[in-house]
Design an enzyme around this catalytic site. Structure first.
Site, PDB file in Angstrom:
ATOM      1  CB  ALA A 216       6.399   3.745   1.736  1.00  0.00           C
TER       2      ALA A 216
ATOM      3  N   GLY B 166       3.309  -0.413   8.147  1.00  0.00           N
ATOM      4  CA  GLY B 166       4.118  -1.569   8.505  1.00  0.00           C
ATOM      5  C   GLY B 166       5.605  -1.421   8.288  1.00  0.00           C
TER       6      GLY B 166
ATOM      7  NE  ARG C 156      -2.921   2.071   2.932  1.00  0.00           N
ATOM      8  CZ  ARG C 156      -2.801   1.342   4.045  1.00  0.00           C
ATOM      9  NH1 ARG C 156      -3.815   1.249   4.885  1.00  0.00           N
ATOM     10  NH2 ARG C 156      -1.676   0.721   4.319  1.00  0.00           N
TER      11      ARG C 156
ATOM     12  CG  ASP D 101      -2.451  -2.067  -7.355  1.00  0.00           C
ATOM     13  OD1 ASP D 101      -1.478  -2.829  -7.161  1.00  0.00           O
ATOM     14  OD2 ASP D 101      -3.632  -2.393  -7.130  1.00  0.00           O
TER      15      ASP D 101
ATOM     16  CG  ASN E 186       7.636  -3.257   2.642  1.00  0.00           C
ATOM     17  OD1 ASN E 186       7.826  -4.100   3.513  1.00  0.00           O
ATOM     18  ND2 ASN E 186       6.592  -2.436   2.660  1.00  0.00           N
TER      19      ASN E 186
ATOM     20  CE1 TYR F 119       2.411 -13.803   1.920  1.00  0.00           C
ATOM     21  CE2 TYR F 119       2.888 -15.502   3.557  1.00  0.00           C
ATOM     22  CZ  TYR F 119       3.087 -14.224   3.055  1.00  0.00           C
ATOM     23  OH  TYR F 119       3.991 -13.375   3.662  1.00  0.00           O
TER      24      TYR F 119
ATOM     25  CE  LYS G 259       5.828 -12.431   0.713  1.00  0.00           C
ATOM     26  NZ  LYS G 259       6.476 -11.131   0.417  1.00  0.00           N
TER      27      LYS G 259
ATOM     28  N   PRO H  79      11.088 -12.394   7.142  1.00  0.00           N
ATOM     29  CG  PRO H  79      10.295 -10.235   7.272  1.00  0.00           C
ATOM     30  CD  PRO H  79      10.605 -11.306   6.290  1.00  0.00           C
TER      31      PRO H  79
ATOM     32  CD  GLU I 165      -2.301  -1.191   7.756  1.00  0.00           C
ATOM     33  OE1 GLU I 165      -2.392  -1.521   6.554  1.00  0.00           O
ATOM     34  OE2 GLU I 165      -2.490  -0.029   8.152  1.00  0.00           O
TER      35      GLU I 165
END
Length: 252
Positions: A10, A13, A35, A60, A87, A153, A157, A183, A189
């Protein structure tokens, strides 16, 4: 009683924009990320704008033990989670398979797939007891088709896409909805992280066309979450107008 949503990743982005949208719609929010300072800033913003109650969990998502511990620290009223938005995710590197950094691969698999598994398993018992809930997994167009130098990657996904479909089948008997949103190119970022802080490379990704922005995805998430109880948007692929698939763009 207000609905409660838990949003992973959260602090920027899609996650940040979705928190704003759900706060605007009256949700109380559990906000997770690595963060803590960014989460605190978001909590202050949402409280000042909408009077939103927030619960911050700084961890994390790759750390299985901590994920379960953090969910168990929630007070009983916060455990009544109506909406889980998986997310948190990332891409690291854009390299040919034989040249890629294997540590990057491990990080992507641990975040994009295993992290989703951990947090969902931790939250699910609290949804199952109420025989309702909604899980929204943030996939990618890279989970629908591959592209050059996308290798692991794309694989992570694709695996998340399969996991979402499997969850939907297994959780059917509990009345829990599962939505996967995929998306295309979006200016967050994401590219800065992928190119490890190289802003010139990151900016070049979006040259010549208007990509999606975080608010576009937040609106899409809200659309899926706001459907009647008997309606579930199972799978949704979204791109900007200038993008046709995972690799084909029309650039000015």
């Amino acid at each position: 009683m207000k609905h409660i949503a838990l949003i992973t990743g959260a602090s920027s982005g899609f996650g940040w924009a979705t928190a704003r949208k759900l706060a605007e719609k009256g949700y109380d929010l559990i906000l997770t990320g690595r963060r803590g300072d960014r989460l605190q800033a978001l909590e202050t913003e949402l409280h000042n704008m909408f009077g939103t109650k927030c619960r911050l969990l700084v961890f994390d998502i790759r750390d299985k033990k901590t994920v379960f511990q953090q969910i168990e620290t929630l007070e009983d009223n916060w455990k009544k989670i109506d909406l889980l938005i998986n997310n948190a995710g990332l891409a690291l590197g854009r390299d040919y398979f034989e040249e890629a950094d294997m540590d990057d691969w491990e990080t992507m698999i641990d975040t994009n797939l295993k992290g989703v598994i951990y947090i969902t398993r931790a939250v699910l018992p609290h949804m199952i007891v109420h025989k309702k809930g909604h899980i929204i997994n943030m996939g990618s167009i890279a989970g629908k088709e591959i592209y050059e130098k996308g290798n692991v990657y794309c694989a992570s996904k694709h695996a998340l896409d399969a996991l979402s479909r499997s969850m939907r089948v297994d959780l059917l008997r509990h009345g829990i909805k599962v939505t996967a949103i995929h998306p295309g190119a979006a200016e967050t970022e994401f590219s800065i992280v992928r190119f490890k802080g190289d802003s010139e490379k990151a900016e070049a990704v979006y040259n010549g066309f208007k990509p999606l922005d975080p608010e576009d995805i937040a609106e899409t998430i809200w659309f899926c979450a706001s459907q009647p109880a008997h309606v579930c948007i199972n799978d949704l692929e979204i791109t900007c107008t200038a993008q046709a698939n995972a690799y084909l763009f029309h650039k000015e």
